[in-house]
Design a protein around this motif. Structure first.
Motif, PDB file in Angstrom:
ATOM      1  N   TYR A 125      20.172 -28.597 -10.085  1.00 18.89           N
ATOM      2  CA  TYR A 125      19.818 -27.801  -8.905  1.00 18.89           C
ATOM      3  C   TYR A 125      18.618 -28.404  -8.180  1.00 18.89           C
ATOM      4  O   TYR A 125      18.609 -28.522  -6.948  1.00 18.89           O
ATOM      5  N   GLN A 126      17.614 -28.812  -8.926  1.00 23.24           N
ATOM      6  CA  GLN A 126      16.411 -29.367  -8.321  1.00 23.24           C
ATOM      7  C   GLN A 126      16.658 -30.719  -7.660  1.00 23.24           C
ATOM      8  O   GLN A 126      15.876 -31.147  -6.805  1.00 23.24           O
ATOM      9  N   ALA A 127      17.734 -31.384  -8.040  1.00 26.16           N
ATOM     10  CA  ALA A 127      18.060 -32.683  -7.451  1.00 26.16           C
ATOM     11  C   ALA A 127      19.015 -32.565  -6.268  1.00 26.16           C
ATOM     12  O   ALA A 127      19.412 -33.596  -5.696  1.00 26.16           O
ATOM     13  N   ARG A 128      19.381 -31.315  -5.899  1.00 29.49           N
ATOM     14  CA  ARG A 128      20.327 -31.114  -4.795  1.00 29.49           C
ATOM     15  C   ARG A 128      19.666 -30.264  -3.721  1.00 29.49           C
ATOM     16  O   ARG A 128      19.470 -29.052  -3.869  1.00 29.49           O
ATOM     17  N   ARG A 129      19.315 -30.892  -2.592  1.00 29.74           N
ATOM     18  CA  ARG A 129      18.693 -30.174  -1.487  1.00 29.74           C
ATOM     19  C   ARG A 129      19.607 -29.095  -0.936  1.00 29.74           C
ATOM     20  O   ARG A 129      19.148 -28.025  -0.511  1.00 29.74           O
ATOM     21  N   ASP A 130      20.911 -29.351  -0.925  1.00 33.09           N
ATOM     22  CA  ASP A 130      21.840 -28.366  -0.375  1.00 33.09           C
ATOM     23  C   ASP A 130      21.885 -27.105  -1.231  1.00 33.09           C
ATOM     24  O   ASP A 130      21.920 -25.986  -0.696  1.00 33.09           O
ATOM     25  N   LEU A 131      21.861 -27.250  -2.543  1.00 30.05           N
ATOM     26  CA  LEU A 131      21.851 -26.065  -3.395  1.00 30.05           C
ATOM     27  C   LEU A 131      20.563 -25.274  -3.218  1.00 30.05           C
ATOM     28  O   LEU A 131      20.577 -24.039  -3.165  1.00 30.05           O
ATOM     29  N   GLN A 132      19.450 -25.966  -3.114  1.00 25.72           N
ATOM     30  CA  GLN A 132      18.170 -25.285  -2.988  1.00 25.72           C
ATOM     31  C   GLN A 132      18.056 -24.514  -1.681  1.00 25.72           C
ATOM     32  O   GLN A 132      17.552 -23.390  -1.651  1.00 25.72           O
ATOM     33  N   ILE A 133      18.521 -25.101  -0.596  1.00 30.16           N
ATOM     34  CA  ILE A 133      18.349 -24.480   0.728  1.00 30.16           C
ATOM     35  C   ILE A 133      19.511 -23.561   1.085  1.00 30.16           C
ATOM     36  O   ILE A 133      19.306 -22.475   1.644  1.00 30.16           O
ATOM     37  N   CYS A 134      20.725 -23.967   0.754  1.00 28.38           N
ATOM     38  CA  CYS A 134      21.921 -23.271   1.240  1.00 28.38           C
ATOM     39  C   CYS A 134      22.683 -22.514   0.161  1.00 28.38           C
ATOM     40  O   CYS A 134      23.562 -21.720   0.490  1.00 28.38           O
ATOM     41  N   GLY A 135      22.384 -22.781  -1.103  1.00 29.30           N
ATOM     42  CA  GLY A 135      23.095 -22.099  -2.176  1.00 29.30           C
ATOM     43  C   GLY A 135      24.461 -22.658  -2.462  1.00 29.30           C
ATOM     44  O   GLY A 135      25.180 -22.154  -3.332  1.00 29.30           O
ATOM     45  N   ARG A 136      24.873 -23.698  -1.743  1.00 30.87           N
ATOM     46  CA  ARG A 136      26.163 -24.335  -1.983  1.00 30.87           C
ATOM     47  C   ARG A 136      26.049 -25.829  -1.738  1.00 30.87           C
ATOM     48  O   ARG A 136      25.125 -26.296  -1.055  1.00 30.87           O
ATOM     49  N   THR A 137      26.983 -26.576  -2.284  1.00 26.43           N
ATOM     50  CA  THR A 137      27.005 -28.019  -2.060  1.00 26.43           C
ATOM     51  C   THR A 137      27.658 -28.309  -0.721  1.00 26.43           C
ATOM     52  O   THR A 137      28.774 -27.864  -0.449  1.00 26.43           O
ATOM     53  N   LEU A 138      26.976 -29.048   0.118  1.00 27.66           N
ATOM     54  CA  LEU A 138      27.504 -29.405   1.434  1.00 27.66           C
ATOM     55  C   LEU A 138      28.303 -30.695   1.377  1.00 27.66           C
ATOM     56  O   LEU A 138      29.071 -30.994   2.293  1.00 27.66           O
ATOM     57  N   ILE A 139      28.097 -31.481   0.328  1.00 27.24           N
ATOM     58  CA  ILE A 139      28.885 -32.679   0.073  1.00 27.24           C
ATOM     59  C   ILE A 139      29.160 -32.730  -1.419  1.00 27.24           C
ATOM     60  O   ILE A 139      28.461 -32.107  -2.218  1.00 27.24           O
TER      61      ILE A 139
END
Length: 723
Positions: free
Chosen positions: A228-242
């Motif tokens: 989670y900490q390595a994924r900006r999309d999860l941190q900001i959006c709660g889902r994977t954007l890619i």
């Protein structure tokens, strides 16, 4: 100020189990209800408070001081130093402002106290909450008011404990600025109309109130916190954007109901224990369909209490996950290409003497009262399918509605074989029989005969009858259940009003059983004939259903931008105003907020996506491009053939170009929306979201060719399978 020196409970299941405690020992131990109130309140005060809680009668303000002192004493004994009015603003989350149990005591110092006025009314700053135009930014005053029908509770952490008082939140002029006030109003509307029907049948003796009941299943994903900490999309959006789908997802159906991993079981056990302390009646836990996906479900409660408990459930899931080095993802579709998460909304009606009004009983064809309530629900869903669809419309839920793991955007009702057969009989004349399920012989002497229900269940239906309740399956996993149940209750109240009015006018003064049965049967036949089009017991995923639904005239509102318009109609405004659930101003405010939230969420995702593409994905691809170019040069210098590597390099250069072009298109679409909120939402649907999908496709294509040591993000395979 005095307070208990005992350290607040942290909900450690292992610690309590070591002392021989069970769930029964701790259930509701941090909730001011039941035995706690009985022991701490004078009998007359307890009785008056119970009449408000059980019968929906007005709260006697004269008991407030006594209740406040008892509640404060109980809370401080559990280590609480502060209290708050806990409410649900129009953000869709919860809010709280903490005040200490501290009051000056003249020249002698301070004392620990809370007054009746403090219990009943609070005044948080309302200026920074969304209001949809109800108040201006400079108008800061808002009020919270104690909802005595939902029990107060204590939220604990390692170092603190806070008494939380469930409350509603309104503006200076009294307009609802929260999710809870309209829900409570809608419950009263249902009760008023349901009592009229019970009166026609003579079943109202001793019944003073009808309440809706609710049990909300909650699906969620767990991922390791390091991912989670390595994924900006999860941190900001709660889902994977890619993210490219893993080689194995849920194709083998081997995760569903499988053995729960030890780390996840430890997490689930602590969650259940903390929820039991808070009085949340959790019952079920299991693996869901997708790898890394799970579910928790409670038993039924009064809808208002259940809505509060649902918010608490999400809070506990998220906070306990942190203690286990995990992150709980509530988003409806955190991972593309695998099962999404919903919040199945199991709804029913019950009188205050404990009778479930949607229980068909054995000889259902003779249970005229049940059939009236059943057909009222069918009528409500048919007339107001667009409103029901709009109640679950938001950006996150658009990723799952209509996909093969969620009901489609076409709202229909599943009844099952037994009830559909009774509708057939009604259309042809008087119903004469009820289909029986019988039993199943499993073909082995050592195995028991299994009693079989009179009909199967339909997991593809958005609104399915499941024995003694309706399951609204289209509610999204991040949503508060307060809003969809407000809409559901309101349309049901309108339909019960129609049925009651027709029955009262047709029956008149002669209420003999034979006359009532004849009149009820006639009314049921009319309602079934006019509204059966919304009943569909088949496969809602089948493409042929879309054509059939269109032929029947059922709306198919595919996206949030399509669905929200239903809330702007005169029909909607009159409906909510008639039953005093929402004024036109309050409804307009919610519509504005829903539109704004839709396009703002997608625009945040778009900006996050562009940032990730340009600062993480593109640099990784260019590093690989440089490596490949070097390989081609070195191979040629050695006089060797490198046509395959050169083709690979050419393909990579093409993908990098596609990524750049796609990122530019996303940025252009995000920075040039129309000002009108409806046009803005349509622009997001028609321009921004398609541009984001193209950019994602380019990034996912690169993920499939860039080496793991160069790829900057945790992959789906890592996040879903490493636990």
């Amino acid at each position: 100020m005095t307070a208990s020196t005992e350290k607040p409970r942290t909900g450690s299941y292992e610690m309590d189990r070591a002392h021989g405690l069970t769930h029964a020992d701790v259930f509701g131990s941090l909730t001011f209800t039941g035995d706690v109130m009985l022991k701490r309140l004078p009998t007359d005060v307890f009785d008056k408070l119970q009449r408000t809680i059980r019968q929906g009668l007005p709260l006697d303000p004269g008991i407030a001081n006594t209740v406040a002192v008892a509640m404060k004493d109980w809370a401080t004994e559990h280590g609480a130093t502060h209290y708050c009015h806990w409410f649900q603003p129009l953000t869709g989350t919860t809010a709280e402002k903490h005040d200490a149990f501290l009051s000056t005591d003249g020249p002698d110092g301070a004392t620990s106290t809370i007054s009746g006025e403090d219990l009943i009314v609070g005044e948080p700053d309302a200026s920074s909450f969304p209001s949809g135009g109800i108040r201006d930014t400079y108008e800061a005053r808002g009020y919270t008011a104690w909802d005595a029908t939902s029990p107060a509770f204590i939220l604990t952490s390692a170092d603190s404990a806070t008494l939380c008082i469930p409350s509603v939140f309104v503006s200076y002029h009294g307009e609802a600025l929260d999710k809870k006030t309209p829900l409570i109003r809608s419950n009263h509307a249902v009760s008023d109309q349901a009592l009229r029907i019970l009166s026609v049948f003579g079943a109202d003796a001793g019944v003073t109130h009808v309440h809706t009941t609710l049990g909300s299943e909650q699906e969620y994903f767990l991922v390791d916190r390091s991912f989670y900490q390595a994924r900006r999309d999860l941190q900001i959006c709660g889902r994977t954007l890619i993210g490219s789908p893993p080689p194995k997802g849920h194709q083998l159906d081997d995760h569903y109901f499988g053995a729960i991993p030890a780390r996840v079981m430890a997490f689930m056990t602590e969650v259940e224990h903390r929820l039991c302390e808070l009085g949340v009646p959790v019952k079920t836990r299991h693996n869901e369909v997708a790898p890394g996906q799970y579910e928790i479900a409670p038993t039924f409660e009064n809808t208002n209490v259940s809505a509060d408990h649902q918010m608490l459930t999400m809070h506990v899931l998220e906070t306990v996950a942190e203690d286990h080095g995990l992150v709980c993802l509530m988003h409806e579709k955190p991972f593309a290409g695998v099962n999404g998460s919903g919040k199945h909304n199991n709804w029913s009606l019950s009188s205050d003497n404990g009778v479930n009004l949607l229980n068909p009983r054995d000889e259902t064809h003779t249970n005229m009262q049940f059939l009236v309530f059943l057909t009222a629900v069918i009528r409500a869903v048919d007339l107001h399918a667009d409103l029901l669809r709009a109640s679950v419309a938001y950006a996150g839920n658009d990723h799952r509605l209509g996909a093969n793991e969620a009901p489609p955007a076409i709202i229909s009702v599943f009844l099952g074989e037994m009830l559909s057969d009774i509708l057939d009989q009604l259309e042809q004349g008087d119903p004469r029989s009820t289909k029986k399920g019988g039993s199943l012989d499993l073909g082995a002497k050592t195995l028991p005969l299994i009693p079989r229900h009179a009909g199967d269940r339909n997991r593809t239906s958005p609104f399915a009858f499941t024995g003694n309740k309706f399951e609204f399956r289209a509610v999204g996993s991040t949503a508060t259940v307060a809003w969809p149940n407000t809409v559901l209750n309101t349309i049901i109240a309108e339909s019960l009003d129609f049925m009651a009015t027709e029955l009262e006018q047709r029956v008149g003064g002669d209420r003999s059983p034979e006359r009532i049965e004849r009149i009820v049967t006639s009314l049921l036949q009319e309602v079934v004939k006019n509204h059966r089009r919304v009943v569909f017991d088949g496969d809602n995923y089948d493409d042929s259903w879309h054509a059939e639904a269109e032929r029947r005239g059922l709306p198919n509102l595919r996206s949030t931008a399509d669905a929200l318009g239903a809330l702007r109609t005169e029909k909607a405004k009159k409906l909510f105003a008639k039953y005093a659930v929402l004024s036109e101003v309050e409804l307009d405010a919610r519509v504005e907020i829903l539109y704004e939230r839709y396009y703002k969420v997608v625009e945040i995702e778009a900006r996050t996506l562009v940032s990730m593409l340009r600062t993480e994905i593109l640099p990784a691809a260019l590093r690989f491009q440089t490596e490949l170019a070097g390989t081609v040069t070195a191979t040629r210098s050695a006089g060797l053939d490198c046509e395959d590597t050169r083709d690979q390099l050419q393909g990579l250069i093409g993908l990098v170009g596609e990524l750049r072009t796609a990122a530019d298109a996303v940025e252009e679409a995000e920075t040039s929306p129309p000002e009108d909120m409806v046009a803005h939402a349509s622009h997001v649907r028609d321009a921004l979201i398609p541009a984001m999908k193209r950019a994602r496709a380019a990034a996912d294509a690169l993920e499939r060719v860039v080496p793991d040591d160069l790829w900057p993000l945790p992959t789906y395979a890592e996040m879903l399978f490493i636990r």
